[in-house]
Design a protein around this motif. Structure first.
Motif, PDB file in Angstrom:
ATOM      1  N   GLY A  42      -6.119   1.660  -4.017  1.00 23.78           N
ATOM      2  CA  GLY A  42      -6.019   3.007  -3.476  1.00 23.78           C
ATOM      3  C   GLY A  42      -5.158   3.112  -2.236  1.00 23.78           C
ATOM      4  N   GLU A  43      -5.274   2.131  -1.353  1.00 25.34           N
ATOM      5  CA  GLU A  43      -4.465   2.160  -0.134  1.00 25.34           C
ATOM      6  C   GLU A  43      -2.976   2.124  -0.461  1.00 25.34           C
ATOM      7  OE1 GLU A  43      -6.893  -0.189  -0.584  1.00 25.34           O
ATOM      8  OE2 GLU A  43      -8.396   0.280   0.927  1.00 25.34           O
ATOM      9  N   GLU A  44      -2.613   1.254  -1.394  1.00 21.84           N
ATOM     10  CA  GLU A  44      -1.206   1.135  -1.792  1.00 21.84           C
ATOM     11  C   GLU A  44      -0.707   2.443  -2.420  1.00 21.84           C
ATOM     12  OE1 GLU A  44       1.331  -1.591  -4.901  1.00 21.84           O
ATOM     13  OE2 GLU A  44      -0.413  -2.528  -3.938  1.00 21.84           O
ATOM     14  N   ALA A  45      -1.543   3.079  -3.224  1.00 24.76           N
ATOM     15  CA  ALA A  45      -1.152   4.344  -3.866  1.00 24.76           C
ATOM     16  C   ALA A  45      -0.935   5.442  -2.828  1.00 24.76           C
ATOM     17  CB  ALA A  45      -2.215   4.771  -4.879  1.00 24.76           C
ATOM     18  N   THR A  79     -10.247   1.313  -1.079  1.00 21.35           N
ATOM     19  CA  THR A  79     -10.245   2.751  -1.320  1.00 21.35           C
ATOM     20  C   THR A  79     -10.261   2.969  -2.826  1.00 21.35           C
ATOM     21  OG1 THR A  79      -8.973   3.118   0.698  1.00 21.35           O
ATOM     22  CG2 THR A  79      -8.985   4.894  -0.908  1.00 21.35           C
ATOM     23  N   ASP A  80     -11.378   3.483  -3.337  1.00 22.49           N
ATOM     24  CA  ASP A  80     -11.497   3.601  -4.789  1.00 22.49           C
ATOM     25  C   ASP A  80     -10.822   4.875  -5.309  1.00 22.49           C
ATOM     26  OD1 ASP A  80     -13.282   5.721  -4.431  1.00 22.49           O
ATOM     27  OD2 ASP A  80     -15.009   4.658  -5.222  1.00 22.49           O
ATOM     28  N   GLY A  81     -10.810   5.018  -6.608  1.00 30.82           N
ATOM     29  CA  GLY A  81     -10.119   6.139  -7.239  1.00 30.82           C
ATOM     30  C   GLY A  81     -10.679   7.489  -6.855  1.00 30.82           C
ATOM     31  N   ARG A  82     -11.971   7.562  -6.584  1.00 33.02           N
ATOM     32  CA  ARG A  82     -12.582   8.826  -6.169  1.00 33.02           C
ATOM     33  C   ARG A  82     -12.001   9.277  -4.837  1.00 33.02           C
ATOM     34  NH1 ARG A  82     -15.317   5.204  -8.175  1.00 33.02           N
ATOM     35  NH2 ARG A  82     -16.678   5.399  -9.970  1.00 33.02           N
ATOM     36  N   GLU A  83     -11.851   8.326  -3.909  1.00 33.84           N
ATOM     37  CA  GLU A  83     -11.279   8.645  -2.607  1.00 33.84           C
ATOM     38  C   GLU A  83      -9.805   9.033  -2.728  1.00 33.84           C
ATOM     39  OE1 GLU A  83     -12.891   5.883   0.713  1.00 33.84           O
ATOM     40  OE2 GLU A  83     -13.099   4.766  -1.180  1.00 33.84           O
ATOM     41  N   VAL A  84      -9.075   8.320  -3.577  1.00 31.75           N
ATOM     42  CA  VAL A  84      -7.663   8.650  -3.790  1.00 31.75           C
ATOM     43  C   VAL A  84      -7.542  10.052  -4.370  1.00 31.75           C
ATOM     44  CG1 VAL A  84      -5.572   8.050  -5.084  1.00 31.75           C
ATOM     45  CG2 VAL A  84      -6.970   6.234  -4.071  1.00 31.75           C
ATOM     46  N   LEU A  85      -8.367  10.362  -5.365  1.00 36.11           N
ATOM     47  CA  LEU A  85      -8.341  11.687  -5.982  1.00 36.11           C
ATOM     48  C   LEU A  85      -8.625  12.767  -4.941  1.00 36.11           C
ATOM     49  CD1 LEU A  85      -8.018  13.255  -8.634  1.00 36.11           C
ATOM     50  CD2 LEU A  85     -10.484  12.930  -9.011  1.00 36.11           C
ATOM     51  N   THR A  86      -9.576  12.527  -4.066  1.00 38.45           N
ATOM     52  CA  THR A  86      -9.894  13.489  -3.009  1.00 38.45           C
ATOM     53  C   THR A  86      -8.698  13.681  -2.079  1.00 38.45           C
ATOM     54  OG1 THR A  86     -12.242  12.935  -3.134  1.00 38.45           O
ATOM     55  CG2 THR A  86     -11.480  13.989  -1.105  1.00 38.45           C
ATOM     56  N   CYS A  87      -8.018  12.600  -1.710  1.00 40.78           N
ATOM     57  CA  CYS A  87      -6.829  12.705  -0.846  1.00 40.78           C
ATOM     58  C   CYS A  87      -5.712  13.470  -1.541  1.00 40.78           C
ATOM     59  CB  CYS A  87      -6.339  11.319  -0.441  1.00 40.78           C
ATOM     60  SG  CYS A  87      -7.428  10.464   0.712  1.00 40.78           S
ATOM     61  N   ILE A  88      -5.556  13.249  -2.828  1.00 45.83           N
ATOM     62  CA  ILE A  88      -4.502  13.940  -3.579  1.00 45.83           C
ATOM     63  C   ILE A  88      -4.758  15.438  -3.578  1.00 45.83           C
ATOM     64  CG2 ILE A  88      -3.564  14.303  -5.910  1.00 45.83           C
ATOM     65  CD1 ILE A  88      -3.908  11.238  -6.323  1.00 45.83           C
ATOM     66  N   ILE A  89      -5.977  15.850  -3.870  1.00 46.68           N
ATOM     67  CA  ILE A  89      -6.268  17.276  -3.967  1.00 46.68           C
ATOM     68  C   ILE A  89      -6.226  17.959  -2.601  1.00 46.68           C
ATOM     69  CG2 ILE A  89      -8.792  17.212  -3.808  1.00 46.68           C
ATOM     70  CD1 ILE A  89      -6.710  19.297  -6.288  1.00 46.68           C
ATOM     71  N   GLU A  90      -6.414  17.198  -1.533  1.00 49.69           N
ATOM     72  CA  GLU A  90      -6.380  17.772  -0.186  1.00 49.69           C
ATOM     73  C   GLU A  90      -4.964  17.889   0.369  1.00 49.69           C
ATOM     74  OE1 GLU A  90      -9.083  15.303   2.045  1.00 49.69           O
ATOM     75  OE2 GLU A  90     -10.839  16.342   1.238  1.00 49.69           O
ATOM     76  N   ASN A  91      -3.989  17.263  -0.272  1.00 49.80           N
ATOM     77  CA  ASN A  91      -2.615  17.301   0.211  1.00 49.80           C
ATOM     78  C   ASN A  91      -1.841  18.350  -0.596  1.00 49.80           C
ATOM     79  OD1 ASN A  91       0.298  16.636   0.203  1.00 49.80           O
ATOM     80  ND2 ASN A  91      -0.337  14.948   1.511  1.00 49.80           N
ATOM     81  N   PRO A  92      -1.348  19.404   0.048  1.00 46.26           N
ATOM     82  CA  PRO A  92      -0.662  20.475  -0.703  1.00 46.26           C
ATOM     83  C   PRO A  92       0.534  19.991  -1.526  1.00 46.26           C
ATOM     84  CG  PRO A  92      -1.062  21.137   1.570  1.00 46.26           C
ATOM     85  CD  PRO A  92      -1.429  19.686   1.466  1.00 46.26           C
ATOM     86  N   GLN A  93       1.222  18.965  -1.067  1.00 48.65           N
ATOM     87  CA  GLN A  93       2.374  18.463  -1.801  1.00 48.65           C
ATOM     88  C   GLN A  93       1.950  17.622  -3.002  1.00 48.65           C
ATOM     89  OE1 GLN A  93       5.061  16.050   0.525  1.00 48.65           O
ATOM     90  NE2 GLN A  93       6.813  16.743  -0.655  1.00 48.65           N
ATOM     91  N   TRP A  94       0.882  16.876  -2.883  1.00 51.14           N
ATOM     92  CA  TRP A  94       0.440  15.980  -3.946  1.00 51.14           C
ATOM     93  C   TRP A  94      -0.438  16.669  -4.971  1.00 51.14           C
ATOM     94  CZ3 TRP A  94      -1.698  11.654  -0.259  1.00 51.14           C
ATOM     95  CH2 TRP A  94      -0.644  11.136   0.506  1.00 51.14           C
ATOM     96  N   GLN A  95      -1.157  17.721  -4.567  1.00 47.56           N
ATOM     97  CA  GLN A  95      -2.135  18.327  -5.467  1.00 47.56           C
ATOM     98  C   GLN A  95      -1.486  18.960  -6.697  1.00 47.56           C
ATOM     99  OE1 GLN A  95      -2.966  22.660  -3.536  1.00 47.56           O
ATOM    100  NE2 GLN A  95      -4.096  20.979  -2.663  1.00 47.56           N
TER     101      GLN A  95
END
Length: 155
Positions: A42-45, A79-95
């Protein structure tokens, strides 16, 4: 200067070498047209997405782009996939990047969590190799030959 990511590519976040090898082997007819970039955790992603986003903000030639899709395993070290998914949805560019979960977990709580946090699909990794091959080929057909994906270079 040529950039590796001039074609729509996908980001595969997968810690298992065996699962990554199987994915690549069953994707061989598609990966020339749509390259695959792998992150092992997750950190690398998240660092990869941040680096690409930063380059988009300062690159006048727009040869860098975000991945067309993210395929995310849930059970990652650190950092597991759940945390990565949460970061993705919280970032306007990545979501805006469709995120597909590719996991061995059939737990209904994981499935519910992922859809509630922006996953566009949840694909179970079957143990049977023939079914895994079929799932991966259907994935490629649907996401790259049926769906129209946004052009992130213009965002």
């Amino acid at each position: 200067m040529s950039n590796l990511f001039t074609k729509p590519f996908l980001l595969l976040v997968e810690d298992s070498d065996e699962d990554f090898t199987a994915f690549m082997r069953f994707s061989s007819e598609f990966i020339l047209e749509h390259p695959v970039t792998r992150c092992r955790n997750g950190e690398e992603a998240l660092e990869f997405l941040k680096d690409v986003s930063d380059k988009l903000g300062c690159n006048i030639y727009q040869t860098t782009q975000l991945p067309a899709l993210i395929i995310l395993d849930l059970n990652l070290p650190g950092t597991d996939g759940r945390e990565v998914l949460t970061c993705i949805i919280e970032n306007p560019q990545w979501q805006q990047i469709p995120t597909i979960i590719f996991s061995s977990s059939a737990d209904p709580r994981d499935i519910q969590f992922c859809y509630e946090h922006g996953a566009k699909s949840y694909i179970l990794k079957p143990i049977d190799l023939n079914q895994l091959k079929k799932n991966i080929q259907v994935f490629w057909e649907y996401w790259f030959n049926v769906v129209i994906l946004p052009n992130y270079q213009n965002l």
